[in-house]
Design a protein around this motif. Structure first.
Motif, PDB file in Angstrom:
ATOM      1  N   GLU A 153       1.077  -1.122  -0.002  1.00 57.61           N
ATOM      2  CA  GLU A 153      -0.025   0.071  -0.105  1.00 57.61           C
ATOM      3  C   GLU A 153       0.892   1.333   0.070  1.00 57.61           C
ATOM      4  N   SER A 155       2.412   4.808   0.805  1.00 56.67           N
ATOM      5  CA  SER A 155       2.366   5.631   2.014  1.00 56.67           C
ATOM      6  C   SER A 155       2.379   7.168   1.991  1.00 56.67           C
ATOM      7  N   LYS A 156       1.631   7.506   0.844  1.00 57.67           N
ATOM      8  CA  LYS A 156       1.661   8.854   0.223  1.00 57.67           C
ATOM      9  C   LYS A 156       0.424   9.462   1.223  1.00 57.67           C
ATOM     10  N   VAL A 157       0.810  10.631   1.775  1.00 52.46           N
ATOM     11  CA  VAL A 157      -0.390  11.373   2.272  1.00 52.46           C
ATOM     12  C   VAL A 157      -1.342  12.090   1.446  1.00 52.46           C
ATOM     13  N   GLU A 158      -2.510  12.016   1.618  1.00 52.00           N
ATOM     14  CA  GLU A 158      -3.517  12.549   0.571  1.00 52.00           C
ATOM     15  C   GLU A 158      -3.752  14.018   1.221  1.00 52.00           C
ATOM     16  N   HIS A 159      -3.631  14.883   0.120  1.00 52.37           N
ATOM     17  CA  HIS A 159      -3.972  16.365   0.587  1.00 52.37           C
ATOM     18  C   HIS A 159      -5.101  16.852  -0.193  1.00 52.37           C
ATOM     19  N   ILE A 160      -6.135  17.121   0.520  1.00 51.58           N
ATOM     20  CA  ILE A 160      -7.299  17.408  -0.037  1.00 51.58           C
ATOM     21  C   ILE A 160      -7.519  18.889  -0.042  1.00 51.58           C
ATOM     22  N   TYR A 161      -8.041  19.211  -1.365  1.00 50.22           N
ATOM     23  CA  TYR A 161      -7.946  20.729  -1.624  1.00 50.22           C
ATOM     24  C   TYR A 161      -8.882  21.430  -0.976  1.00 50.22           C
TER      25      TYR A 161
END
Length: 468
Positions: A153, A155-161
């Motif tokens: 999976e 490990s990138k952190v999702e940045h919600i705009y």
């Protein structure tokens, strides 16, 4: 007497140099040119002199004697008497007697042998075939088998705009900080591009005019044309072919062509040819003509009754009754009922064209009348201008009876110096006489005695045109 000095040595300001270009074909210089940029800028260390060139000088030695008209070709190549080539008498050919032996060494020594075809040493190809089934599984598929690897999976952190909630300001940092100012053009300190005319007269003396000596040319030697003297002996027109090949006596070749003798006869021509003589006309009988029989019409009348006419029995049949009900011809004033099952069950929906999706304007459009009133006109309050008080002293001349003290530090401490003019500025330096110009382009001048230089020297003007 001092040796002549070059213009580079006479110059005191360091801006005058002789053009280092060859001006003559031959070198008549007295000393080599050692003035270079390296010698001027870099000082000498101890008493080490630059290396001397081992190349021999190409000095032209002028021959003062009279030039002879004898060349190397005339002296070395002397004309000699041409002797006629001796004629060699060719011996007469005498054919040998006897028969020519046509046998050769190859025919004498070579013995023919019977040759048999070469037997093949290579064994015949044997094909070994097996009845078993070929195993087509390679070693890679049998030994190396794929593992079941689970996907890792990310490990990138999702940045919600998240869109900004505040209103966007259209002014930039440059627009906020920058204050427009009036442009003041700078004053140009560039000197005007005007040509400076020299007051010194133009010196038209060149090295060709000073060094060229005109010599008187000797009259050109004209060689007299030799007179043609014809030969007293008759012309010998015998060629080598006519002289050597005189021809052998023999009989003329006989022609094998038959004589073209004309065959003539006084008899009368029959007109009978070979075809007419051999192929005589045969007696041919005429073909038998077959007579056509005359048509005889049959007796009696023709019976037009056919089998259908005789065997067909006619029946009396009533016409078919139509199934369509008979219309009474009555007119009904009620409207026609055209409703069908399709029209009742499938009714048309009310549809309209979808409008274009536009972004809602943040600034609403004005609805009222335009008053032509800007923000500046509505908010501006005119004030009465009060001029600033000037603190500049009044420019009033106060009379003073005391004398003006105009002494300055520059006038008291400055010692004027005599302005020296570089003697190389003049076409002919004062106190020097032009001697010559060497092949390197250096102009040499000889210094005169003080008495002679004072009387014949050129007056030094105050303003001198600087030669670039």
């Amino acid at each position: 007497m001092k040796p002549p000095r070059c213009l580079c040595e006479i110059c005191t300001c360091g801006r005058h140099r002789c053009p280092h270009k060859p001006t003559r074909i031959y070198d008549n210089g007295q000393q080599p040119c050692l003035t270079t940029e390296y010698v001027e800028k870099y000082p000498k260390y101890s008493n080490i002199s630059p290396p001397r060139s081992l190349k021999p000088k190409q000095e032209y030695q002028v021959h003062r004697g009279k030039m002879e008209g004898i060349t190397t070709s005339k002296s070395d190549y002397l004309p000699y008497d041409i002797v006629k080539r001796p004629f060699r008498v060719q011996e007469e050919h005498k054919p040998k007697t006897g028969k020519i032996e046509l046998g050769t060494t190859y025919q004498k020594d070579y013995n023919a042998h019977k040759i048999q075809p070469v037997t093949l040493v290579r064994p015949l190809e044997r094909k070994h075939t097996t009845g078993g089934k070929l195993d087509t599984i390679p070693t890679y598929q049998d030994d190396y088998r794929s593992w079941e690897v689970q996907r890792r999976e990310p490990s990138k952190v999702e940045h919600i705009y998240h869109p900004p909630t505040e209103k966007f300001g259209n002014s930039t940092t440059f627009q906020d900080d920058f204050v427009p100012r009036e442009l003041n053009p700078r004053q140009s300190f560039k000197p005007p591009c005007v040509a400076k005319l020299s007051d010194v007269p133009f010196d038209s003396t060149t090295s060709h005019r000073t060094s060229y000596i005109a010599h008187q040319l000797e009259p050109k030697f004209i060689r007299s044309k030799e007179e043609y003297k014809p030969s007293n002996q008759p012309f010998e027109d015998l060629t080598t072919h006519r002289n050597d090949f005189q021809g052998l006596p023999g009989q003329l070749a006989k022609s094998c062509k038959p004589e073209n003798a004309k065959v003539g006869s006084n008899a009368h021509f029959n007109g009978v040819t070979e075809f007419q003589d051999r192929f005589q006309p045969w007696l041919v009988s005429l073909p038998e003509v077959r007579k056509t029989k005359e048509y005889v019409p049959p007796p009696g009348n023709m019976d037009f009754n056919s089998t259908s006419h005789l065997d067909y029995v006619k029946h009396e049949i009533s016409p078919a009754v139509p199934i369509r009900p008979v219309s009474n011809g009555r007119r009904i004033n009620a409207p026609f009922q055209g409703n069908t099952t399709t029209k009742e069950d499938f009714k048309a929906w009310g549809s309209c064209r979808q409008e274009i999706t536009k972004k809602q304007q943040e600034i609403p459009k004005p609805t009222g009348r335009f008053y032509d009133l800007t923000t500046f006109k509505s908010h501006y309050i005119p004030h009465q201008i009060i001029p600033a008080q000037s603190f500049k002293p009044v420019h009033a001349i106060v009379p003073n009876s005391a004398p003006f003290q105009g002494e300055t530090m520059y006038r008291t401490e400055y010692i004027p110096k005599k302005q020296e003019t570089c003697p190389a500025n003049y076409p002919s330096p004062p106190g020097y006489v032009y001697v010559n110009t060497d092949s390197q382009g250096h102009k040499f001048f000889r210094q005169l005695t003080p008495e002679f230089s004072e009387s014949n020297s050129n007056p030094i003007p105050k303003e001198v045109a600087v030669l670039s």
